[in-house]
Write a protein that holds these residues in place. Structure first.
Motif, PDB file in Angstrom:
ATOM      1  N   ALA A 241       0.741  -1.230   0.043  1.00 42.20           N
ATOM      2  CA  ALA A 241       0.008   0.031   0.130  1.00 42.20           C
ATOM      3  C   ALA A 241       0.777   1.428  -0.017  1.00 42.20           C
ATOM      4  CB  ALA A 241      -0.992   0.020   1.170  1.00 42.20           C
ATOM      5  N   PHE A 242       1.870   1.249  -0.922  1.00 40.48           N
ATOM      6  CA  PHE A 242       2.678   2.461  -1.009  1.00 40.48           C
ATOM      7  C   PHE A 242       2.341   3.463  -2.084  1.00 40.48           C
ATOM      8  CE2 PHE A 242       7.213   4.387  -1.797  1.00 40.48           C
ATOM      9  CZ  PHE A 242       6.999   5.294  -0.762  1.00 40.48           C
ATOM     10  N   LYS A 243       2.884   3.117  -3.342  1.00 39.63           N
ATOM     11  CA  LYS A 243       2.639   3.830  -4.413  1.00 39.63           C
ATOM     12  C   LYS A 243       1.872   3.118  -5.493  1.00 39.63           C
ATOM     13  CE  LYS A 243       6.524   7.255  -3.929  1.00 39.63           C
ATOM     14  NZ  LYS A 243       7.957   7.294  -4.616  1.00 39.63           N
TER      15      LYS A 243
ATOM     16  N   ASP B 217      -5.794  -6.682   1.028  1.00 40.55           N
ATOM     17  CA  ASP B 217      -4.881  -7.809   1.755  1.00 40.55           C
ATOM     18  C   ASP B 217      -5.210  -9.360   1.382  1.00 40.55           C
ATOM     19  OD1 ASP B 217      -2.416  -8.573   2.763  1.00 40.55           O
ATOM     20  OD2 ASP B 217      -3.042  -8.196   4.899  1.00 40.55           O
ATOM     21  N   ASP B 218      -5.266  -9.562   0.210  1.00 41.63           N
ATOM     22  CA  ASP B 218      -5.536 -10.993  -0.378  1.00 41.63           C
ATOM     23  C   ASP B 218      -5.563 -11.076  -1.825  1.00 41.63           C
ATOM     24  OD1 ASP B 218      -6.549 -13.597   0.055  1.00 41.63           O
ATOM     25  OD2 ASP B 218      -8.485 -13.028   0.368  1.00 41.63           O
ATOM     26  N   ARG B 219      -4.992 -12.064  -2.067  1.00 45.17           N
ATOM     27  CA  ARG B 219      -5.079 -12.497  -3.522  1.00 45.17           C
ATOM     28  C   ARG B 219      -6.364 -12.699  -4.311  1.00 45.17           C
ATOM     29  NH1 ARG B 219      -1.446 -11.369  -5.260  1.00 45.17           N
ATOM     30  NH2 ARG B 219       0.235 -12.924  -4.478  1.00 45.17           N
ATOM     31  N   LEU B 220      -6.636 -11.836  -5.299  1.00 42.08           N
ATOM     32  CA  LEU B 220      -7.882 -12.087  -5.967  1.00 42.08           C
ATOM     33  C   LEU B 220      -7.623 -13.132  -7.387  1.00 42.08           C
ATOM     34  CD1 LEU B 220      -9.110  -8.348  -6.296  1.00 42.08           C
ATOM     35  CD2 LEU B 220      -9.700  -9.949  -4.649  1.00 42.08           C
ATOM     36  N   GLU B 221      -7.920 -14.306  -6.926  1.00 41.88           N
ATOM     37  CA  GLU B 221      -8.091 -15.533  -7.769  1.00 41.88           C
ATOM     38  C   GLU B 221      -8.964 -15.451  -8.812  1.00 41.88           C
ATOM     39  OE1 GLU B 221      -5.378 -17.713  -7.817  1.00 41.88           O
ATOM     40  OE2 GLU B 221      -4.763 -17.535  -6.093  1.00 41.88           O
TER      41      GLU B 221
ATOM     42  N   ALA C 205      -0.977  -9.059  -1.470  1.00 38.70           N
ATOM     43  CA  ALA C 205      -2.219  -8.201  -1.807  1.00 38.70           C
ATOM     44  C   ALA C 205      -2.640  -8.207  -3.161  1.00 38.70           C
ATOM     45  CB  ALA C 205      -1.882  -6.866  -1.122  1.00 38.70           C
ATOM     46  N   HIS C 206      -3.487  -7.526  -3.546  1.00 45.04           N
ATOM     47  CA  HIS C 206      -4.033  -7.190  -4.874  1.00 45.04           C
ATOM     48  C   HIS C 206      -4.375  -5.735  -4.988  1.00 45.04           C
ATOM     49  CE1 HIS C 206      -4.563 -10.372  -8.062  1.00 45.04           C
ATOM     50  NE2 HIS C 206      -4.993  -9.299  -8.578  1.00 45.04           N
TER      51      HIS C 206
ATOM     52  N   LEU D 173      -6.609  -1.950   2.370  1.00 47.71           N
ATOM     53  CA  LEU D 173      -5.366  -1.486   3.046  1.00 47.71           C
ATOM     54  C   LEU D 173      -5.494  -0.059   3.015  1.00 47.71           C
ATOM     55  CD1 LEU D 173      -3.028  -4.307   1.657  1.00 47.71           C
ATOM     56  CD2 LEU D 173      -3.699  -3.757   4.042  1.00 47.71           C
ATOM     57  N   ASP D 174      -6.044   0.496   1.579  1.00 42.86           N
ATOM     58  CA  ASP D 174      -5.696   2.033   1.543  1.00 42.86           C
ATOM     59  C   ASP D 174      -6.950   2.119   0.411  1.00 42.86           C
ATOM     60  OD1 ASP D 174      -4.662   0.864  -0.763  1.00 42.86           O
ATOM     61  OD2 ASP D 174      -3.078   2.106  -0.976  1.00 42.86           O
ATOM     62  N   PHE D 175      -6.994   3.649   0.148  1.00 39.52           N
ATOM     63  CA  PHE D 175      -7.750   4.056  -0.943  1.00 39.52           C
ATOM     64  C   PHE D 175      -7.411   5.398  -1.379  1.00 39.52           C
ATOM     65  CE2 PHE D 175     -11.109   6.513  -2.986  1.00 39.52           C
ATOM     66  CZ  PHE D 175     -11.720   5.622  -3.767  1.00 39.52           C
ATOM     67  N   ALA D 176      -7.301   5.892  -2.876  1.00 39.24           N
ATOM     68  CA  ALA D 176      -6.744   6.980  -3.320  1.00 39.24           C
ATOM     69  C   ALA D 176      -7.308   7.368  -4.661  1.00 39.24           C
ATOM     70  CB  ALA D 176      -5.243   6.948  -3.295  1.00 39.24           C
ATOM     71  N   PHE D 177      -7.039   8.396  -4.993  1.00 41.69           N
ATOM     72  CA  PHE D 177      -7.526   8.928  -6.421  1.00 41.69           C
ATOM     73  C   PHE D 177      -6.664   9.938  -7.092  1.00 41.69           C
ATOM     74  CE2 PHE D 177     -10.154  11.464  -3.565  1.00 41.69           C
ATOM     75  CZ  PHE D 177      -9.859  12.643  -4.164  1.00 41.69           C
ATOM     76  N   PHE D 178      -6.708  10.214  -8.245  1.00 41.66           N
ATOM     77  CA  PHE D 178      -6.010  10.946  -8.941  1.00 41.66           C
ATOM     78  C   PHE D 178      -6.964  11.755  -9.789  1.00 41.66           C
ATOM     79  CE2 PHE D 178      -1.537   9.190  -9.103  1.00 41.66           C
ATOM     80  CZ  PHE D 178      -1.197  10.004  -7.930  1.00 41.66           C
TER      81      PHE D 178
END
Length: 531
Positions: free
Chosen positions: A47-49, A200-204, A246-247, A292-297
């Motif tokens: 959950a960095f960049k 924080d999980d794999r989206l299979e 994570a995914h 884990l996070d949420f952001a927007f541009f």
């Protein structure tokens, strides 16, 4: 004041700044380079960049130019190519058109966890003798002219200080320190927004359907390693796996068709997914507790009036210009700008005149930027077209592998004589790309948008797979010139084939397309993806 001037100060110690420092240090081992970074390690994983997917130029740059292959293979994920599902409003991926490859193509690309990578790059920079300083804020700077040094004022736990350097290199990302100071930002006419989050999980995705035939299309059955795109009118949603487990999930949309305020919080984005991509919304809903996070541009794409100056300053990465996350070109253009900067520094060290080379490299950079921008600007309406978009993706990759990749992989980015020699072919390829992108809009206007239950396997296109397989060939000037000429001619044949394919359903498309189908020699049908 640090009285000893440095050879270079790089403002920003993220992906662009650290890779630039490593490339410079690799070329000029005695160079005194200071990298200033406001964050401190360790950086968060997963959950960095944003910007987790790479394609062939960036993968080649990281692995071969910078010598990071071991890290990529051991700590990141080998990508299973790009994959598309025309699933707007649909609930079963097995019943819609899928575009992708059944097995990985030979030239590798990777899914990148930016936290893992940038933690590693920081450690590697120190190992390579780079003065990498964390927890440092740039408070201001003055750009010198002529032979005058540049000065940078900083603040850290140690207090305030002033540094000076011969080269000032801006890798500050969207902060765009030099770009904003000199008012260099330009509207490039491409207006889109993006939101994203990590769970924080794999989206299979391979487990989302029970259809045995669908599951058996890919070998191994690991679609989850792809950059998966779920597409619809005016938007695309991404699924990118991260090595941390994570995914990454993102929505990128035309600003007019899907306003940002309809998706600029996690709850809004989830509601938007329930409407447009319920198959993905169901998976996200079940993992809300793992967010884990949420952001927007907002309006993430922009141009820049200058990139390289004979006054020994330069921009790289998002500190300069940014295109679009589709096709993941961000790290490609980091590698291109870093390479031009490295060449300019070398010329300066040898006492050569910088002005003509800085102007040439800037023109070349912007020509590559504009050629790539044409793939995006005004094209988001094609994402809901299962007939046109797959052919556009094939075309866009033929242009990318056939022209830009050839110049980069063969280390000719700064070869002025070779670029001049190939000028007619490069110009012809660029003009052809402009014409074909316009044709896609004409085709889309009459397309029936048939969404068949089929996989369009790009590996079935022998010439397409061969272009990928031969990217790492080592060619002399004459052989490379011949390949580029052949590739542009292949693109002419491909353009004619695209028109023929479209005109088979819509004869009126032949009118106004004479320039694309009027070619000499034998007409070759280069693809037939749909049975």
């Amino acid at each position: 004041m640090e009285h000893k001037p440095h050879d270079a100060i790089i403002m920003g110690g993220g992906l662009a700044g650290l890779t630039l420092a490593m490339q410079l240090k690799g070329e000029y081992p005695d160079m005194d380079i200071v990298v200033l970074e406001r964050h401190t390690r360790p950086l968060p994983e997963a959950a960095f960049k944003v910007g987790e997917s790479t394609v062939e130029i960036a993968a080649h740059y990281f692995a071969d130019t910078l010598g990071l292959l071991g890290h990529l293979e051991a700590e990141q994920i080998r990508k299973f190519g790009f994959r598309f599902f025309f699933s707007d409003g649909r609930d079963d991926l097995a019943d819609v058109t899928e575009l992708g490859v059944s097995a990985v193509l030979p030239t590798p690309s990777y899914q990148i966890d930016r936290g893992i990578l940038e933690n590693f790059l920081g450690e590697e920079a120190l190992r390579r003798g780079i003065d990498f300083r964390e927890g440092v804020t740039v408070r201001g700077f003055d750009i010198g002219s002529g032979e005058a040094a540049h000065t940078v004022r900083i603040r850290s736990e140690a207090g305030e200080a002033e540094l000076s350097a011969r080269w000032l290199l801006d890798a500050s990302g969207r902060a765009g320190l030099v770009r904003r100071k000199l008012d260099l930002t330009r509207d490039n006419g491409h207006h889109a927004n993006a939101v994203w989050f990590r769970v924080d999980d794999r989206l299979e995705i391979d487990q989302w359907c029970d259809d045995a035939e669908w599951k058996d299309r890919c070998h191994p059955p690991e679609r989850w390693r792809s950059t998966n795109h779920l597409v619809g009118p005016g938007y695309w949603a991404w699924l990118i796996p991260l090595a941390s487990g994570a995914h990454s999930v993102g929505i990128v949309a035309d600003a007019t068709t899907h306003p940002l305020d309809t998706m600029n919080t996690f709850d809004k984005a989830l509601a938007w997914l329930w409407k447009h991509q319920p198959v993905l919304a169901r998976q996200v809903e079940a993992r809300k507790d793992k967010l884990l996070d949420f952001a927007f541009f907002r309006h993430f794409s922009y141009g820049c009036a200058r990139m390289f100056s004979s006054d020994r300053w330069a921009l790289t990465g998002e500190a300069g210009a940014f295109l679009d996350p589709f096709y993941s070109p961000g790290s490609d253009f980091i590698s291109i700008s870093n390479t031009y900067i490295t060449l300019l520094v070398g010329m300066d060290r040898r006492g050569e005149m910088l002005a003509p080379h800085a102007r040439l490299f800037e023109r070349l950079f912007f020509s590559f930027y504009e050629g790539t921008l044409r793939m995006y600007r005004g094209q988001y309406n094609l994402f809901d077209d299962p007939e046109v978009l797959p052919i556009k993706v094939i075309w866009d990759y033929a242009y990318y592998w056939g022209v830009l990749c050839q110049i980069v992989f063969q280390k000719r980015l700064g070869d002025a004589a070779f670029i001049a020699r190939m000028g007619p072919e490069l110009l012809a390829g660029a003009e052809l790309n402009t014409q074909v992108q316009a044709f896609f809009q004409r085709w889309h206007a009459v397309s029936e948008k048939r969404n068949r239950k089929v996989m369009l396997d790009q590996r079935d296109l022998t010439w397409f797979a061969d272009m990928n397989r031969t990217l790492h060939d080592v060619l002399d000037d004459d052989t490379l010139a011949e390949r580029l000429a052949n590739n542009v001619n292949m693109m002419r044949l491909l353009a004619a084939s695209i028109v023929e394919r479209a005109a088979a359903d819509h004869p009126s498309l032949r009118e106004g397309s004479e320039a694309l189908i009027d070619i000499d020699g034998e007409r070759t049908r280069l693809f037939d993806l749909v049975a």
